[in-house]
Design a protein around this motif. Sequence first.
Motif, PDB file in Angstrom:
ATOM      1  N   GLY A 252       0.818  -1.208   0.000  1.00 13.01           N
ATOM      2  CA  GLY A 252       0.000   0.000   0.000  1.00 13.01           C
ATOM      3  C   GLY A 252       0.847   1.250   0.000  1.00 13.01           C
ATOM      4  O   GLY A 252       2.064   1.207  -0.189  1.00 13.01           O
ATOM      5  N   ILE A 253       0.187   2.366   0.251  1.00 13.96           N
ATOM      6  CA  ILE A 253       0.838   3.668   0.288  1.00 13.96           C
ATOM      7  C   ILE A 253       0.095   4.531   1.310  1.00 13.96           C
ATOM      8  O   ILE A 253      -1.114   4.360   1.511  1.00 13.96           O
ATOM      9  CB  ILE A 253       0.832   4.335  -1.107  1.00 13.96           C
ATOM     10  N   ALA A 254       0.820   5.432   1.948  1.00 21.08           N
ATOM     11  CA  ALA A 254       0.200   6.376   2.884  1.00 21.08           C
ATOM     12  C   ALA A 254       0.828   7.745   2.677  1.00 21.08           C
ATOM     13  O   ALA A 254       2.021   7.858   2.398  1.00 21.08           O
ATOM     14  CB  ALA A 254       0.408   5.917   4.320  1.00 21.08           C
ATOM     15  N   PHE A 255      -0.003   8.777   2.808  1.00 18.68           N
ATOM     16  CA  PHE A 255       0.489  10.147   2.716  1.00 18.68           C
ATOM     17  C   PHE A 255      -0.495  11.071   3.416  1.00 18.68           C
ATOM     18  O   PHE A 255      -1.619  10.678   3.727  1.00 18.68           O
ATOM     19  CB  PHE A 255       0.703  10.574   1.256  1.00 18.68           C
ATOM     20  N   THR A 256      -0.049  12.294   3.686  1.00 20.93           N
ATOM     21  CA  THR A 256      -0.921  13.266   4.339  1.00 20.93           C
ATOM     22  C   THR A 256      -1.061  14.512   3.478  1.00 20.93           C
ATOM     23  O   THR A 256      -0.201  14.819   2.658  1.00 20.93           O
ATOM     24  CB  THR A 256      -0.389  13.681   5.724  1.00 20.93           C
ATOM     25  N   VAL A 257      -2.153  15.215   3.712  1.00 21.99           N
ATOM     26  CA  VAL A 257      -2.437  16.484   3.052  1.00 21.99           C
ATOM     27  C   VAL A 257      -2.843  17.470   4.153  1.00 21.99           C
ATOM     28  O   VAL A 257      -3.723  17.142   4.970  1.00 21.99           O
ATOM     29  CB  VAL A 257      -3.587  16.326   2.030  1.00 21.99           C
ATOM     30  N   PRO A 258      -2.211  18.646   4.205  1.00 23.39           N
ATOM     31  CA  PRO A 258      -2.619  19.625   5.223  1.00 23.39           C
ATOM     32  C   PRO A 258      -4.027  20.148   4.945  1.00 23.39           C
ATOM     33  O   PRO A 258      -4.413  20.331   3.793  1.00 23.39           O
ATOM     34  CB  PRO A 258      -1.586  20.738   5.100  1.00 23.39           C
ATOM     35  N   LEU A 259      -4.782  20.358   6.013  1.00 16.22           N
ATOM     36  CA  LEU A 259      -6.148  20.852   5.893  1.00 16.22           C
ATOM     37  C   LEU A 259      -6.225  22.282   6.429  1.00 16.22           C
ATOM     38  O   LEU A 259      -5.727  22.563   7.516  1.00 16.22           O
ATOM     39  CB  LEU A 259      -7.113  19.968   6.668  1.00 16.22           C
ATOM     40  N   GLY A 260      -6.843  23.156   5.677  1.00 13.94           N
ATOM     41  CA  GLY A 260      -6.987  24.540   6.110  1.00 13.94           C
ATOM     42  C   GLY A 260      -8.069  24.701   7.168  1.00 13.94           C
ATOM     43  O   GLY A 260      -7.875  25.324   8.190  1.00 13.94           O
ATOM     44  N   GLN A 261      -9.227  24.124   6.927  1.00 17.38           N
ATOM     45  CA  GLN A 261     -10.348  24.225   7.855  1.00 17.38           C
ATOM     46  C   GLN A 261     -11.051  22.881   7.935  1.00 17.38           C
ATOM     47  O   GLN A 261     -11.158  22.178   6.928  1.00 17.38           O
ATOM     48  CB  GLN A 261     -11.343  25.274   7.394  1.00 17.38           C
ATOM     49  N   VAL A 262     -11.528  22.562   9.118  1.00 15.40           N
ATOM     50  CA  VAL A 262     -12.315  21.347   9.323  1.00 15.40           C
ATOM     51  C   VAL A 262     -13.566  21.737  10.103  1.00 15.40           C
ATOM     52  O   VAL A 262     -13.468  22.369  11.148  1.00 15.40           O
ATOM     53  CB  VAL A 262     -11.526  20.271  10.107  1.00 15.40           C
ATOM     54  N   ILE A 263     -14.722  21.390   9.566  1.00 15.75           N
ATOM     55  CA  ILE A 263     -15.990  21.662  10.246  1.00 15.75           C
ATOM     56  C   ILE A 263     -16.659  20.312  10.508  1.00 15.75           C
ATOM     57  O   ILE A 263     -16.768  19.482   9.621  1.00 15.75           O
ATOM     58  CB  ILE A 263     -16.901  22.544   9.362  1.00 15.75           C
ATOM     59  N   GLY A 264     -17.077  20.099  11.722  1.00 15.19           N
ATOM     60  CA  GLY A 264     -17.724  18.845  12.098  1.00 15.19           C
ATOM     61  C   GLY A 264     -16.703  17.858  12.642  1.00 15.19           C
ATOM     62  O   GLY A 264     -15.496  18.090  12.582  1.00 15.19           O
ATOM     63  N   GLY A 265     -17.171  16.775  13.175  1.00 12.77           N
ATOM     64  CA  GLY A 265     -16.298  15.767  13.758  1.00 12.77           C
ATOM     65  C   GLY A 265     -15.787  16.217  15.113  1.00 12.77           C
ATOM     66  O   GLY A 265     -15.948  17.360  15.527  1.00 12.77           O
ATOM     67  N   SER A 266     -15.184  15.277  15.819  1.00 16.43           N
ATOM     68  CA  SER A 266     -14.551  15.599  17.097  1.00 16.43           C
ATOM     69  C   SER A 266     -13.174  14.967  17.107  1.00 16.43           C
ATOM     70  O   SER A 266     -13.006  13.814  16.763  1.00 16.43           O
ATOM     71  CB  SER A 266     -15.384  15.111  18.275  1.00 16.43           C
TER      72      SER A 266
END
Length: 112
Positions: A96-110
């Motif tokens: 497999g493969i794994a990577f990350t992407v930076p997020l500017g804003q997140v709405i919802g979830g905890s």
Amino acid sequence: MELLIFILNDSDTLEKIMVEFANMGIKGSTIIDSVGMANVLSGCEEFSLFSSLSMLMNNGRTSNYTVLTVLKKERVSKALEIINDVTGGLDKAGTGIAFTVPLGQVIGGSFN
């Protein structure tokens, strides 16, 4: 926040990773059935070599799993460590493969 995206071939590995994520306090991931390029090209006459390569690399599996997990940046390293430990290392072919992407804003979830 970061979006951790990883693609895995083995459902047993996926289940173990999800258990370890839960133990770490990760409360949610979205899991999508997906198909890799080699599997798509395996049916194409021009790329018949992909058929045998795909079967070798994926032990006959025709699909894999794409997992999306939103994490605080400081938790990404531990999540990647879990993925590598459970799979035996994503550097092995067909794992497999794994990577990350930076997020500017997140709405919802905890998120802890």
